[in-house]
Scaffold this active site. Structure first.
Site, short mmCIF file in Angstrom:
data_model
loop_
_atom_site.label_atom_id
_atom_site.label_comp_id
_atom_site.label_asym_id
_atom_site.label_seq_id
_atom_site.Cartn_x
_atom_site.Cartn_y
_atom_site.Cartn_z
CB CYS A 126 -0.97 -0.05 1.18
SG CYS A 126 -2.42 1.00 1.01
CG HIS A 127 -0.32 4.87 1.54
ND1 HIS A 127 -1.52 4.20 1.57
CD2 HIS A 127 -0.57 6.07 0.95
CE1 HIS A 127 -2.46 4.95 1.03
NE2 HIS A 127 -1.92 6.09 0.64
#
Length: 184
Positions: free
Chosen positions: A113-114
């Protein structure tokens, strides 16, 4: 029952704001495969996980503070996402150095994800192919990575996925890659 990660020690680095499912599912996958896992964070105590970036979820007990952790004590690293988590981590010199030490030692690193924001800060993405949450992709390109939109990408010991929808593929890949990696 086969346990491909028996005798492997895995570090998960996370801070307040971590996406709960991106912490829990990979942790469960490597533990079920026989690994021992430690949660590393910026401070002792516990961290606040989130469902999305605004809904508080559970808290998780920190096993070790990153300033006191040594990448040499672990065989692999997992970096869960959530927008706030890697943003907190990338501002801490000890967290950045911890990630860089895994890369320098050739140990596998999994980020979802991030989480690639922390890999960018550690300057370990240049020349590699990765994926991430869409809002991180320009940062990856600017840091010298090739970015693809795939559920799971493995390049030079770095395993990346886009979001919680990719967790099945991500968890399978980290168990396989962590098992195949040299230890020590």
């Amino acid at each position: 029952m086969t346990t491909p990660l028996t005798d492997r020690r895995i570090a998960i680095i996370a801070a307040d704001g971590v996406e709960q499912v991106e912490l829990e599912r990979p942790r469960a996958a490597v533990e079920e495969a026989g690994a021992s896992v430690e949660l590393i964070s910026l401070e002792s105590g516990s961290i606040q996980a989130m469902n999305g970036d605004i809904e508080p979820a559970d808290t998780f007990t920190v096993d070790r503070v990153v300033a006191d952790a040594d990448a040499g004590d672990y065989d692999a690293l997992i970096v869960p996402g959530g927008a706030v988590n890697p943003d907190n981590l990338r501002q801490d010199e000890h967290a950045v150095a911890f990630v860089r030490a895994f890369a320098d030692a050739g140990k596998p690193i999994a980020a979802i994800c991030h989480a690639p924001w922390l890999l960018i800060e550690a300057d370990i993405v240049r020349g590699r192919t990765l994926t991430s949450y869409p809002s991180v992709r320009t940062d990856l390109r600017n840091a010298g990575a090739t970015v693809v939109d795939e559920e799971c990408v493995i390049d030079g010991g770095i395993i990346t996925s886009r979001n919680p929808d990719d967790l099945d593929a991500f968890c399978a890949a980290i168990v396989e890659e962590f098992a195949a990696a040299r230890t020590g």
